[in-house]
Scaffold this active site. Structure first.
Site, PDB file in Angstrom:
ATOM      1  N   GLY A 195     -11.251   4.746   0.011  1.00 48.32           N
ATOM      2  CA  GLY A 195     -12.375   5.755   0.763  1.00 48.32           C
ATOM      3  C   GLY A 195     -13.735   5.025   1.322  1.00 48.32           C
ATOM      4  O   GLY A 195     -14.753   5.840   1.406  1.00 48.32           O
ATOM      5  N   ASP A 248       0.842  -1.162   0.112  1.00 50.49           N
ATOM      6  CA  ASP A 248      -0.225   0.118  -0.125  1.00 50.49           C
ATOM      7  C   ASP A 248       0.772   1.400   0.055  1.00 50.49           C
ATOM      8  O   ASP A 248       2.137   1.199   0.617  1.00 50.49           O
ATOM      9  CB  ASP A 248      -0.920   0.030   1.078  1.00 50.49           C
ATOM     10  CG  ASP A 248      -1.780   0.899   1.026  1.00 50.49           C
ATOM     11  OD1 ASP A 248      -2.212   1.668   0.009  1.00 50.49           O
ATOM     12  OD2 ASP A 248      -2.496   1.143   2.117  1.00 50.49           O
ATOM     13  N   SER A 249       0.441   2.324  -0.696  1.00 47.60           N
ATOM     14  CA  SER A 249       1.364   3.625  -0.728  1.00 47.60           C
ATOM     15  C   SER A 249       1.475   3.997   0.789  1.00 47.60           C
ATOM     16  O   SER A 249       2.602   4.680   0.903  1.00 47.60           O
ATOM     17  CB  SER A 249       0.615   4.701  -1.744  1.00 47.60           C
ATOM     18  OG  SER A 249      -0.605   4.902  -1.055  1.00 47.60           O
ATOM     19  N   CYS A 304      -8.597 -26.183  11.166  1.00 45.77           N
ATOM     20  CA  CYS A 304      -7.239 -25.772  11.339  1.00 45.77           C
ATOM     21  C   CYS A 304      -6.287 -26.398  12.480  1.00 45.77           C
ATOM     22  O   CYS A 304      -6.861 -27.206  13.231  1.00 45.77           O
ATOM     23  CB  CYS A 304      -7.457 -24.189  11.624  1.00 45.77           C
ATOM     24  SG  CYS A 304      -7.664 -24.181  13.526  1.00 45.77           S
ATOM     25  N   GLN A 336     -11.847   7.529  -5.803  1.00 44.53           N
ATOM     26  CA  GLN A 336     -12.333   8.148  -4.416  1.00 44.53           C
ATOM     27  C   GLN A 336     -13.626   8.877  -4.820  1.00 44.53           C
ATOM     28  O   GLN A 336     -14.295   8.202  -5.623  1.00 44.53           O
ATOM     29  CB  GLN A 336     -11.487   9.141  -4.041  1.00 44.53           C
ATOM     30  CG  GLN A 336      -9.981   8.739  -3.532  1.00 44.53           C
ATOM     31  CD  GLN A 336     -10.325   8.069  -2.280  1.00 44.53           C
ATOM     32  OE1 GLN A 336     -11.075   8.168  -1.347  1.00 44.53           O
ATOM     33  NE2 GLN A 336      -9.234   7.251  -1.890  1.00 44.53           N
ATOM     34  N   ASP A 344      -8.636  -7.010   1.323  1.00 43.18           N
ATOM     35  CA  ASP A 344      -7.368  -6.949   2.523  1.00 43.18           C
ATOM     36  C   ASP A 344      -7.986  -6.271   3.853  1.00 43.18           C
ATOM     37  O   ASP A 344      -8.991  -5.449   3.524  1.00 43.18           O
ATOM     38  CB  ASP A 344      -6.247  -6.134   2.199  1.00 43.18           C
ATOM     39  CG  ASP A 344      -6.375  -4.550   2.368  1.00 43.18           C
ATOM     40  OD1 ASP A 344      -7.336  -4.161   1.532  1.00 43.18           O
ATOM     41  OD2 ASP A 344      -5.820  -4.081   3.451  1.00 43.18           O
ATOM     42  N   CYS A 360     -14.117 -26.696  11.723  1.00 45.61           N
ATOM     43  CA  CYS A 360     -12.855 -26.163  11.300  1.00 45.61           C
ATOM     44  C   CYS A 360     -11.854 -27.409  11.321  1.00 45.61           C
ATOM     45  O   CYS A 360     -11.733 -27.982  12.182  1.00 45.61           O
ATOM     46  CB  CYS A 360     -12.512 -25.123  12.139  1.00 45.61           C
ATOM     47  SG  CYS A 360     -10.881 -24.293  11.837  1.00 45.61           S
ATOM     48  N   ASP A 362      -3.095   8.126  -3.275  1.00 47.84           N
ATOM     49  CA  ASP A 362      -4.196   8.638  -3.214  1.00 47.84           C
ATOM     50  C   ASP A 362      -4.697   9.628  -2.238  1.00 47.84           C
ATOM     51  O   ASP A 362      -3.968   9.853  -1.355  1.00 47.84           O
ATOM     52  CB  ASP A 362      -5.481   7.725  -3.539  1.00 47.84           C
ATOM     53  CG  ASP A 362      -5.708   6.819  -2.561  1.00 47.84           C
ATOM     54  OD1 ASP A 362      -4.707   6.755  -1.341  1.00 47.84           O
ATOM     55  OD2 ASP A 362      -6.872   6.566  -1.983  1.00 47.84           O
ATOM     56  N   CYS A 420      -7.916 -26.131  16.067  1.00 52.70           N
ATOM     57  CA  CYS A 420      -9.181 -26.740  16.305  1.00 52.70           C
ATOM     58  C   CYS A 420      -9.039 -28.457  16.382  1.00 52.70           C
ATOM     59  O   CYS A 420      -9.619 -28.992  17.181  1.00 52.70           O
ATOM     60  CB  CYS A 420     -10.164 -26.480  15.128  1.00 52.70           C
ATOM     61  SG  CYS A 420     -10.868 -24.815  15.703  1.00 52.70           S
ATOM     62  N   GLY A 475      -0.604   6.197   1.682  1.00 51.60           N
ATOM     63  CA  GLY A 475      -1.469   7.429   1.496  1.00 51.60           C
ATOM     64  C   GLY A 475      -2.260   7.610   2.915  1.00 51.60           C
ATOM     65  O   GLY A 475      -2.375   8.978   3.184  1.00 51.60           O
ATOM     66  N   HIS A 491      -6.619 -19.532  13.665  1.00 47.99           N
ATOM     67  CA  HIS A 491      -7.799 -20.304  13.430  1.00 47.99           C
ATOM     68  C   HIS A 491      -8.333 -19.040  12.605  1.00 47.99           C
ATOM     69  O   HIS A 491      -9.299 -19.366  11.516  1.00 47.99           O
ATOM     70  CB  HIS A 491      -8.566 -20.292  14.623  1.00 47.99           C
ATOM     71  CG  HIS A 491     -10.285 -20.488  14.411  1.00 47.99           C
ATOM     72  ND1 HIS A 491     -10.782 -21.645  14.157  1.00 47.99           N
ATOM     73  CD2 HIS A 491     -11.329 -19.774  14.345  1.00 47.99           C
ATOM     74  CE1 HIS A 491     -12.124 -21.721  14.014  1.00 47.99           C
ATOM     75  NE2 HIS A 491     -12.598 -20.247  14.055  1.00 47.99           N
TER      76      HIS A 491
HETATM   77 ZN   LIG Z   1     -10.147 -23.587  13.566  1.00 45.13          ZN
END
Ligand SMILES: [Zn+2]
Length: 361
Positions: free
Chosen positions: A209, A90-91, A299, A182, A259, A297, A144, A302, A93, A328
């Site tokens: 924005g 990311d810039s 993971c 924007q 993101d 899950c 920006d 878990c 900004g 998780h």
């Molecule tokens: Zn999990």
């Protein structure tokens, strides 16, 4: 050059493949936030093992510490942070303008006070892209001007105009750069911003924005505008949006990239994302709950630990609780994106969304 290919569509939702610098990832995808080069509480290998191909770091923070010279000297950000996949930067900004330095925004760029040593740093849009190139980012973001919400119309107009002029200058740097629209939540200004950026022509198109306090319906209306104006054959990135339902709503509106610190920040506050909604793991009610954080899950947390144990660690303020919750929640986000891709291919995105609406609406 960013190569982008759409392989499946359901309505406006797209599934595809993005390639840059001989690295590739399926779209839509979610980028964990590694502001300073690391996802909080995890190693980058762990983030990669969870299933992520792409990270986003912040050029502004890396400029202040450790300094772009250090990262360049180390052979670039991929080597420095040990990340084999795609890296967006990311810039910064948003941070430069937001953190109270906004008195001094000029046509040529921004001037801000370093939070490290108080020195004044001036940065043009060209210098900002150069910084992102120096860091070794695969994909850079235009500098920006993001006004706060709510903002007066005059400021929104100024921000659209400045963002377009800065984008033209960023484009000339010749890097694989995404522009950022924007215009706040004003239809006419958002449309104008998108059109001006499309006229310049970019490898990818971000939506900026938003998700800064405006009502959801306004945010989605802006995403609709961007979807209409942005070229269909280029990737679109909605910045800073991370709640599962918002992501699905936006995928449905033609967005490919996301993101957000949402899953990791929630994790550090003891909020666990499950397929049945969010739970607060530090509540005493999990004291004798010997089931996993989430029954469905897979993971490593878990598989190996109970709600009772993670709750105990969390209430005891053990650092491992932050790590477990982060692993998780990121696993959950990765599963969500996998499910979204499968749903687009099967034509069942709407069903997936209504499932989420019940628990995250
Ligand atoms: Zn999990």
């Amino acid at each position: 050059m960013i190569d982008f290919e759409i392989t499946e569509k359901e309505g406006r939702a797209r599934k595809g493949m993005m390639r840059v610098n001989e690295k590739e990832t399926e779209t839509p995808f979610f980028m964990p936030v590694a502001t300073r080069g690391s996802v909080r509480t995890l190693s980058n290998e762990e983030a990669h093992e969870i299933g992520f191909d792409v990270l986003i770091a912040n050029a502004y923070h890396l400029l202040l510490k450790p300094g772009s010279d250090v990262i360049k000297d180390a052979g670039g950000i991929h080597r420095y942070i040990n990340w084999p996949g795609i890296i967006f930067t990311d810039s910064g900004g948003f941070q430069m303008i937001r953190a109270g330095f906004d008195q001094d925004i000029m046509e040529e760029g921004v001037r801000f006070r370093s939070e490290v040593d108080g020195s004044t740093i001036k940065m043009t849009p060209e210098e900002n892209i150069e910084l992102q190139i120096d860091l070794g980012a695969d994909v850079s973001m235009c500098l920006d001007h993001c006004p706060p919400y709510p903002a007066e119309r005059d400021l929104l107009v100024k921000s659209v105009e400045l963002t377009t002029r800065w984008a033209e200058r960023c484009k000339r740097m010749g890097h694989d750069t995404f522009c950022i629209s924007q215009g706040g939540i004003v239809d006419e200004l958002r449309t104008r911003s998108c059109k001006e950026l499309v006229d310049i022509g970019f490898q990818g198109y971000a939506i900026g924005g938003l998700s800064i306090g405006e009502p959801k319906e306004d945010m989605y209306r802006m995403v609709d505008i961007c979807d209409k104006v942005y070229p269909a054959d280029r990737p679109r990135y909605l910045m800073g949006l991370g709640s599962p339902l918002d992501i699905l709503e936006s995928i449905e509106r033609g967005v490919d990239i996301f993101d957000s610190a949402y899953p990791t920040r929630n994790a550090r506050h003891g909020t666990i994302m499950t397929w049945e909604g969010k739970i607060s793991i530090d509540k005493g009610r999990y004291r004798k709950d010997h089931g996993p954080l989430d029954d469905s899950c897979g993971c490593p947390v878990c598989e190996n630990y109970s709600r009772s144990f993670v709750s105990h660690l969390s209430r005891s303020r053990e650092l491992s609780a932050l790590r477990f919750a982060t692993i998780h929640n990121l696993w959950f986000m990765n599963e969500l994106m996998e499910d979204a891709k499968t749903a687009i291919a099967n034509g069942s995105l709407r069903e997936l969304k209504s499932e989420f609406k019940r628990h995250y609406g």
